[in-house]
Design a protein around this motif. Structure first.
Motif, PDB file in Angstrom:
ATOM      1  N   GLU A  97     -69.214   3.444  14.402  1.00 15.78           N
ATOM      2  CA  GLU A  97     -68.491   3.356  13.138  1.00 15.78           C
ATOM      3  C   GLU A  97     -67.579   2.133  13.109  1.00 15.78           C
ATOM      4  O   GLU A  97     -67.401   1.506  12.079  1.00 15.78           O
ATOM      5  N   SER A 160     -63.383  11.791   6.252  1.00 16.09           N
ATOM      6  CA  SER A 160     -64.442  10.777   6.266  1.00 16.09           C
ATOM      7  C   SER A 160     -64.125   9.611   5.343  1.00 16.09           C
ATOM      8  O   SER A 160     -64.298   8.443   5.712  1.00 16.09           O
ATOM      9  N   ASN A 164     -63.414   5.691   6.389  1.00 19.83           N
ATOM     10  CA  ASN A 164     -64.119   4.546   5.794  1.00 19.83           C
ATOM     11  C   ASN A 164     -63.127   3.522   5.251  1.00 19.83           C
ATOM     12  O   ASN A 164     -63.284   2.316   5.471  1.00 19.83           O
ATOM     13  N   ARG A 167     -61.314   1.732   8.160  1.00 18.52           N
ATOM     14  CA  ARG A 167     -62.182   0.727   8.794  1.00 18.52           C
ATOM     15  C   ARG A 167     -62.292  -0.524   7.930  1.00 18.52           C
ATOM     16  O   ARG A 167     -62.262  -1.647   8.444  1.00 18.52           O
ATOM     17  N   GLU A 168     -62.421  -0.346   6.618  1.00 20.14           N
ATOM     18  CA  GLU A 168     -62.500  -1.502   5.721  1.00 20.14           C
ATOM     19  C   GLU A 168     -61.198  -2.299   5.748  1.00 20.14           C
ATOM     20  O   GLU A 168     -61.220  -3.526   5.811  1.00 20.14           O
TER      21      GLU A 168
END
Length: 180
Positions: A97, A160, A164, A167-168
């Motif tokens: 991930e 989740s 995401n 991480r971005e």
């Protein structure tokens, strides 16, 4: 501090105290990385031995952070050794991930890991507390999305989505820091 004092005095009681205080957390970290009960138990025992051998001369404060780092490193070394033949760990999924956020195929090939670690710590300081907890539990301790969601009373979807977005943001942060 009580356990550290016992270790300095070389009292075997320190091992029992460590097992009672940190055993579950150390097992959870090892199991999340390795995905195998037996290997995780061995890593926990290896962690106790490593702590016995490093204290003294080390005097970690807090001991839990030091113990988790030692246990995590032992489990990661075991994973590297085991995965020379195959990949089957749930921890691989959480590392996959992050692959889009971390430069290169190997951090050592691109830069000194300390610089990257400092940048990630700087990034984490910009996040709200809950998002920091989610990130660390997922990518340091290797906890599943389900486990994180349950512990924070959030839905799995919420965790989740936050992962995401984190991480971005991390990818953009590292680009801005010229590390990507």
């Amino acid at each position: 501090q009580k356990i550290v004092k016992l270790l300095w005095k070389r009292k075997e009681e320190a091992l029992e105290e460590m097992a009672a205080a940190y055993g579950q957390r150390l097992y959870g970290i090892a199991y999340n990385i390795l995905g195998n009960r037996h290997d995780a138990e061995e890593c926990v025992n290896d962690t106790y031995l490593a702590l016995w051998n490093t204290i003294p001369p080390q005097r970690p404060d807090p001991l839990i952070a030091y113990a988790c780092r030692v246990g995590r490193n032992i489990a990661l070394n075991r994973l590297r050794s085991d995965s020379a033949q195959k990949r089957d760990s749930r921890y691989d999924l959480s590392l996959d991930e992050l692959a889009g956020c971390i430069p290169g195929s190997s951090m050592e090939q691109v830069m000194d890991g300390r610089i990257l670690g400092q940048s990630i710590n700087k990034f984490l300081a910009t996040l709200p507390k809950t998002n920091r907890i989610i990130f660390i539990r997922r990518y340091y301790f290797g906890d599943s999305v389900t486990k994180i969601a349950d512990s924070l009373s959030l839905s799995e979807n919420t965790v989740s989505v936050r992962l995401n977005r984190i991480r971005e943001k991390l990818r953009k942060f590292l680009e801005k820091e010229e590390l990507l």
